[in-house]
Design an enzyme around this catalytic site. Structure first.
Site, PDB file in Angstrom:
ATOM      1  N   CYS A  52      -5.218 -26.270   6.290  1.00  0.00           N
ATOM      2  CA  CYS A  52      -4.388 -27.030   7.239  1.00  0.00           C
ATOM      3  C   CYS A  52      -3.671 -26.084   8.202  1.00  0.00           C
ATOM      4  O   CYS A  52      -2.804 -25.322   7.785  1.00  0.00           O
ATOM      5  CB  CYS A  52      -3.401 -27.876   6.423  1.00  0.00           C
ATOM      6  SG  CYS A  52      -2.027 -28.555   7.351  1.00  0.00           S
ATOM      7  N   CYS A  82       0.091 -26.443   8.386  1.00  0.00           N
ATOM      8  CA  CYS A  82       0.671 -25.936   7.132  1.00  0.00           C
ATOM      9  C   CYS A  82       0.826 -24.421   7.195  1.00  0.00           C
ATOM     10  O   CYS A  82       1.838 -23.866   6.756  1.00  0.00           O
ATOM     11  CB  CYS A  82      -0.207 -26.305   5.934  1.00  0.00           C
ATOM     12  SG  CYS A  82      -0.430 -28.073   5.680  1.00  0.00           S
TER      13      CYS A  82
END
Length: 105
Positions: A31, A34
């Protein structure tokens, strides 16, 4: 100081053992947002040492926890107090917003 890695077997015990608020970053290695948020979470972990537990949960490794807390998109940050979720932030957040959520818990 980096954030604490939690998984399905350590999550409940870590929340139960914490006397202060707990910030959990639900994330995954693939991600992009992230990865962008990761260094911010580690900074907060260093600043909150002794005051709050700052942890990360890899949703790929702990699908049961992601399901339990209704994680539909990542990153999702949940602030816990006394083992219960009290605030949820989704997406990349400013450091100030995260620390304010933690302080309010």
């Amino acid at each position: 100081m980096k954030s604490t890695e939690l998984n399905s077997s350590s999550f409940d015990a870590a929340l139960a053992a914490s006397t202060g608020p707990v910030l959990v970053d639900f994330w995954a290695p693939w991600c992009g947002p992230c990865q962008q948020l990761g260094p911010v979470i580690d900074q907060i972990a260093a600043e909150q040492q002794g005051k709050a537990l700052v942890a990360k949960v890899n949703v790929d490794d702990a699908r049961d926890l992601a399901g339990r807390y209704g994680i539909r998109s990542i990153p999702t940050l949940i602030v816990f107090r006394d083992g219960q979720p009290v605030q949820r932030l989704q997406g990349v957040q400013a450091k100030e917003r995260i620390t304010a959520a933690l302080a309010a818990a």
